[in-house]
Design a protein around this motif. Structure first.
Motif, PDB file in Angstrom:
ATOM      1  N   ALA A 113     -18.518 -38.144 -13.554  1.00 47.44           N
ATOM      2  CA  ALA A 113     -19.025 -38.383 -12.199  1.00 47.44           C
ATOM      3  C   ALA A 113     -20.061 -39.495 -12.192  1.00 47.44           C
ATOM      4  N   MET A 114     -20.896 -39.542 -13.219  1.00 47.24           N
ATOM      5  CA  MET A 114     -21.892 -40.611 -13.311  1.00 47.24           C
ATOM      6  C   MET A 114     -21.227 -41.974 -13.467  1.00 47.24           C
ATOM      7  N   LEU A 115     -20.165 -42.031 -14.260  1.00 51.37           N
ATOM      8  CA  LEU A 115     -19.433 -43.294 -14.413  1.00 51.37           C
ATOM      9  C   LEU A 115     -18.790 -43.712 -13.099  1.00 51.37           C
ATOM     10  N   ILE A 116     -18.176 -42.759 -12.414  1.00 52.15           N
ATOM     11  CA  ILE A 116     -17.519 -43.073 -11.145  1.00 52.15           C
ATOM     12  C   ILE A 116     -18.549 -43.505 -10.101  1.00 52.15           C
ATOM     13  N   ARG A 117     -19.727 -42.911 -10.167  1.00 54.77           N
ATOM     14  CA  ARG A 117     -20.792 -43.263  -9.215  1.00 54.77           C
ATOM     15  C   ARG A 117     -21.187 -44.741  -9.316  1.00 54.77           C
ATOM     16  N   ILE A 118     -21.142 -45.304 -10.517  1.00 55.15           N
ATOM     17  CA  ILE A 118     -21.515 -46.714 -10.695  1.00 55.15           C
ATOM     18  C   ILE A 118     -20.295 -47.594 -10.966  1.00 55.15           C
ATOM     19  N   ARG A 119     -19.126 -47.099 -10.663  1.00 54.70           N
ATOM     20  CA  ARG A 119     -17.888 -47.824 -10.976  1.00 54.70           C
ATOM     21  C   ARG A 119     -17.859 -49.218 -10.371  1.00 54.70           C
ATOM     22  N   GLU A 120     -18.314 -49.375  -9.127  1.00 52.31           N
ATOM     23  CA  GLU A 120     -18.284 -50.691  -8.480  1.00 52.31           C
ATOM     24  C   GLU A 120     -19.195 -51.685  -9.198  1.00 52.31           C
ATOM     25  N   TYR A 121     -20.328 -51.207  -9.680  1.00 54.41           N
ATOM     26  CA  TYR A 121     -21.227 -52.062 -10.457  1.00 54.41           C
ATOM     27  C   TYR A 121     -20.552 -52.471 -11.762  1.00 54.41           C
ATOM     28  N   LEU A 122     -19.859 -51.532 -12.377  1.00 52.10           N
ATOM     29  CA  LEU A 122     -19.207 -51.810 -13.651  1.00 52.10           C
ATOM     30  C   LEU A 122     -18.028 -52.755 -13.470  1.00 52.10           C
ATOM     31  N   LEU A 123     -17.171 -52.465 -12.501  1.00 48.16           N
ATOM     32  CA  LEU A 123     -15.930 -53.226 -12.345  1.00 48.16           C
ATOM     33  C   LEU A 123     -16.162 -54.693 -11.988  1.00 48.16           C
ATOM     34  N   ARG A 124     -17.276 -55.005 -11.380  1.00 50.48           N
ATOM     35  CA  ARG A 124     -17.499 -56.388 -10.963  1.00 50.48           C
ATOM     36  C   ARG A 124     -18.456 -57.157 -11.880  1.00 50.48           C
ATOM     37  N   ASN A 125     -18.744 -56.608 -13.047  1.00 50.29           N
ATOM     38  CA  ASN A 125     -19.684 -57.289 -13.938  1.00 50.29           C
ATOM     39  C   ASN A 125     -19.098 -57.508 -15.320  1.00 50.29           C
ATOM     40  N   ASP A 126     -19.843 -58.270 -16.112  1.00 53.06           N
ATOM     41  CA  ASP A 126     -19.416 -58.574 -17.472  1.00 53.06           C
ATOM     42  C   ASP A 126     -19.908 -57.488 -18.441  1.00 53.06           C
ATOM     43  N   TYR A 127     -19.539 -57.664 -19.696  1.00 51.38           N
ATOM     44  CA  TYR A 127     -19.844 -56.695 -20.748  1.00 51.38           C
ATOM     45  C   TYR A 127     -21.340 -56.388 -20.828  1.00 51.38           C
ATOM     46  N   THR A 128     -22.152 -57.409 -20.882  1.00 50.87           N
ATOM     47  CA  THR A 128     -23.599 -57.231 -21.051  1.00 50.87           C
ATOM     48  C   THR A 128     -24.214 -56.493 -19.868  1.00 50.87           C
ATOM     49  N   THR A 129     -23.844 -56.864 -18.679  1.00 54.18           N
ATOM     50  CA  THR A 129     -24.381 -56.203 -17.492  1.00 54.18           C
ATOM     51  C   THR A 129     -23.923 -54.746 -17.427  1.00 54.18           C
ATOM     52  N   CYS A 130     -22.670 -54.506 -17.780  1.00 57.41           N
ATOM     53  CA  CYS A 130     -22.161 -53.127 -17.816  1.00 57.41           C
ATOM     54  C   CYS A 130     -22.971 -52.281 -18.798  1.00 57.41           C
ATOM     55  N   LEU A 131     -23.228 -52.811 -19.963  1.00 61.07           N
ATOM     56  CA  LEU A 131     -24.028 -52.069 -20.941  1.00 61.07           C
ATOM     57  C   LEU A 131     -25.434 -51.805 -20.430  1.00 61.07           C
ATOM     58  N   THR A 132     -25.985 -52.762 -19.711  1.00 62.90           N
ATOM     59  CA  THR A 132     -27.310 -52.565 -19.131  1.00 62.90           C
ATOM     60  C   THR A 132     -27.304 -51.384 -18.173  1.00 62.90           C
ATOM     61  N   TYR A 133     -26.303 -51.306 -17.311  1.00 57.17           N
ATOM     62  CA  TYR A 133     -26.192 -50.179 -16.381  1.00 57.17           C
ATOM     63  C   TYR A 133     -25.997 -48.859 -17.119  1.00 57.17           C
ATOM     64  N   LEU A 134     -25.213 -48.885 -18.173  1.00 58.97           N
ATOM     65  CA  LEU A 134     -24.908 -47.646 -18.902  1.00 58.97           C
ATOM     66  C   LEU A 134     -26.069 -47.174 -19.773  1.00 58.97           C
ATOM     67  N   MET A 135     -26.819 -48.111 -20.311  1.00 60.49           N
ATOM     68  CA  MET A 135     -27.943 -47.733 -21.167  1.00 60.49           C
ATOM     69  C   MET A 135     -29.192 -47.384 -20.367  1.00 60.49           C
ATOM     70  N   LYS A 136     -29.295 -47.936 -19.176  1.00 65.69           N
ATOM     71  CA  LYS A 136     -30.401 -47.588 -18.266  1.00 65.69           C
ATOM     72  C   LYS A 136     -29.778 -47.305 -16.914  1.00 65.69           C
ATOM     73  N   TYR A 137     -29.341 -46.073 -16.779  1.00 62.69           N
ATOM     74  CA  TYR A 137     -28.597 -45.662 -15.588  1.00 62.69           C
ATOM     75  C   TYR A 137     -29.408 -45.947 -14.329  1.00 62.69           C
ATOM     76  N   PRO A 138     -28.813 -46.663 -13.376  1.00 63.50           N
ATOM     77  CA  PRO A 138     -29.566 -47.036 -12.173  1.00 63.50           C
ATOM     78  C   PRO A 138     -29.891 -45.817 -11.300  1.00 63.50           C
ATOM     79  N   SER A 139     -31.090 -45.767 -10.797  1.00 63.39           N
ATOM     80  CA  SER A 139     -31.514 -44.630  -9.980  1.00 63.39           C
ATOM     81  C   SER A 139     -31.328 -44.897  -8.499  1.00 63.39           C
ATOM     82  N   ASN A 140     -31.020 -46.116  -8.136  1.00 60.24           N
ATOM     83  CA  ASN A 140     -30.923 -46.480  -6.718  1.00 60.24           C
ATOM     84  C   ASN A 140     -29.507 -46.656  -6.223  1.00 60.24           C
ATOM     85  N   VAL A 141     -28.544 -46.019  -6.876  1.00 60.55           N
ATOM     86  CA  VAL A 141     -27.143 -46.150  -6.424  1.00 60.55           C
ATOM     87  C   VAL A 141     -26.751 -44.991  -5.547  1.00 60.55           C
TER      88      VAL A 141
END
Length: 141
Positions: A113-141
């Motif tokens: 569910a957490m992955l699906i919650r940020i799926r749009e952020y993940l799908l539209r970004n590159d590897y480094t940005t995706c890792l940033t979101y995954l390693m520091k889960y955004p609180s404002n989504v």
């Protein structure tokens, strides 16, 4: 807790005479690998069975980007999402996790569910940005 005890257990871990546990380097490599293998096996199950079924596009994206769930998922599961949520939200989440039953399956679905919650952020970004979101889960989504 017996359902996930192997995620944390390192056999034969005995404190030294000074009361401290030996450094990680002194532990038997097989013991560390067995503990890691349990968590990795669980994360592979989550990815291949739950995530793939719930959001195949996100599943395919993570595979294509070569982002294994182990990078962030080990911490998420071992700490039961303790770094991803504010304390008051975390306490509610833990209540649900521990009230769910002995099989301890709810964390698997929370992770997805957490992955699906940020799926749009993940799908539209590159590897480094995706890792940033995954390693520091955004609180404002």
């Amino acid at each position: 807790m017996s359902a996930i005890g192997s995620y944390y257990r390192i056999n034969n871990l005995v404190p030294a005479s000074d009361g401290y546990f030996p450094p990680q380097e002194a532990l038997d490599i097989n013991e560390k690998q067995n503990s890691e293998a349990e968590v990795i096996s669980q994360l592979n199950y989550i990815r291949d069975n739950i995530l793939k079924k719930e959001d195949n596009e996100l599943y395919q994206f993570l595979i294509k980007m070569e982002i294994p769930l182990q990078i962030f998922g080990i911490r998420w599961l071992r700490l039961l999402f303790g770094r991803e949520f504010p304390l008051m939200d975390l306490l509610v989440l833990w209540d649900a996790i521990f009230a769910d039953g002995d099989k301890f399956e709810l964390p698997n679905y929370i992770l997805v569910a957490m992955l699906i919650r940020i799926r749009e952020y993940l799908l539209r970004n590159d590897y480094t940005t995706c890792l940033t979101y995954l390693m520091k889960y955004p609180s404002n989504v």
